[in-house]
Design a protein around this motif. Structure first.
Motif, PDB file in Angstrom:
ATOM      1  N   SER A  86      -3.524  10.222  -1.591  1.00 19.52           N
ATOM      2  CA  SER A  86      -3.923  10.175  -2.999  1.00 19.52           C
ATOM      3  C   SER A  86      -3.964  11.592  -3.555  1.00 19.52           C
ATOM      4  N   ASP A 126      -3.377   3.038  -6.359  1.00 16.85           N
ATOM      5  CA  ASP A 126      -4.037   1.758  -6.141  1.00 16.85           C
ATOM      6  C   ASP A 126      -3.160   0.584  -6.583  1.00 16.85           C
ATOM      7  N   ALA A 136      -1.122   0.092  -1.175  1.00 21.58           N
ATOM      8  CA  ALA A 136      -2.336   0.916  -1.236  1.00 21.58           C
ATOM      9  C   ALA A 136      -3.453   0.180  -1.964  1.00 21.58           C
ATOM     10  N   ALA A 138      -7.310   1.300  -3.316  1.00 19.80           N
ATOM     11  CA  ALA A 138      -8.322   2.344  -3.454  1.00 19.80           C
ATOM     12  C   ALA A 138      -9.659   1.862  -2.901  1.00 19.80           C
ATOM     13  N   THR A 147      -8.320   5.741   0.616  1.00 22.48           N
ATOM     14  CA  THR A 147      -7.451   4.590   0.346  1.00 22.48           C
ATOM     15  C   THR A 147      -7.203   3.831   1.633  1.00 22.48           C
TER      16      THR A 147
END
Length: 243
Positions: A86, A126, A136, A138, A147
């Motif tokens: 991220s 996310d 992914a 979050a 993540t």
């Protein structure tokens, strides 16, 4: 408790077209004890060349997750790999201004391991796929951009949960406990409850980075928390090719 053992279970995923590694261990740092930093040896034992790794997916920027990407001089171990992390975590843990603070060791090692890949870093977002079949999700709080990743293949699903919970009993059976290494402990609790509830309600298997090896199993609701049910490792032996 005087001593607590936390494994570092690095997951390798072969999609048939890509070889993907999730997190990378401590590398050259011995901050968590003398037995860490075996990633390259383990890959060699598995007859996997570091050059064969296409993608390295990082749950967050802590030393024990990005520490195995480069040597002490900042030379990349994985010359062909794209690093996924991220942007929030990358910015936080490579911030030079934090070198004078309490997080110095974490910042030094994040910079040592992430900066050599500057041109090969892509951001995880996310709800979006990192690569086809790896999505992914979050789960911030442990770090600003922590993540987890949902891996899907046909009708099967596996969650790589990173540091959502560090221990199969602590933080799992009492998930509302706040943890000193969480950047935002209250946000981490909210993320932990959300992820554990998803895993339990969907009966989704998980691979937990710090659980006892191999870190694979299920969680189910138990009172105000959850209980971890490990699944034994199944060893599949491939017979030698007939000549």
């Amino acid at each position: 408790l005087d001593n607590l053992v936390l494994e570092q279970n690095v997951l390798l995923l072969n999609t048939g077209s890509r070889l993907i590694m999730f997190d990378s261990g401590m590398g050259t740092s011995k901050a968590f004890g003398p037995t860490t930093g075996r990633l390259l040896s383990s890959l060699n034992e598995a007859k996997i060349s570091p050059a064969a790794i296409d993608d390295i997916v990082c749950t967050h920027g802590h030393i024990d997750h990005v520490g195995g990407l480069a040597d002490a001089r900042g030379r990349r171990y994985f010359p062909n790999a794209t690093i996924w992390i991220s942007k929030a975590d990358y910015d936080f843990w490579t911030d030079e201004s934090k070198l004078s603070g309490d997080l110095k060791a974490f910042i030094v090692h994040a910079r040592q391991n992430l900066l050599p890949y500057r041109e090969r870093i892509k951001w995880v977002e996310d709800g979006k796929d990192v690569v086809p079949g790896v999505q992914a999700m979050a789960a911030p709080g442990h770090t600003v951009g922590h993540t987890i990743f949902i891996i899907k293949s046909e009708n099967k699903t596996l969650a790589f949960t990173g540091d959502t919970t560090h221990h199969q009993i602590l933080l799992t059976e009492t998930p509302r406990t706040e943890f000193v290494y969480d950047t935002d402990p209250k946000q981490a609790v909210a993320s932990r409850l959300k992820v554990l509830d998803m895993l339990a309600s969907q009966k989704m298997p998980l691979h937990a980075y710090h659980f006892p090896w191999p870190g694979y199993g299920y969680v189910a609701k138990q009172g105000d928390g959850y209980r971890y049910y490990p699944v034994p490792m199944e060893i599949v032996r491939v017979p030698p090719k007939q000549t």
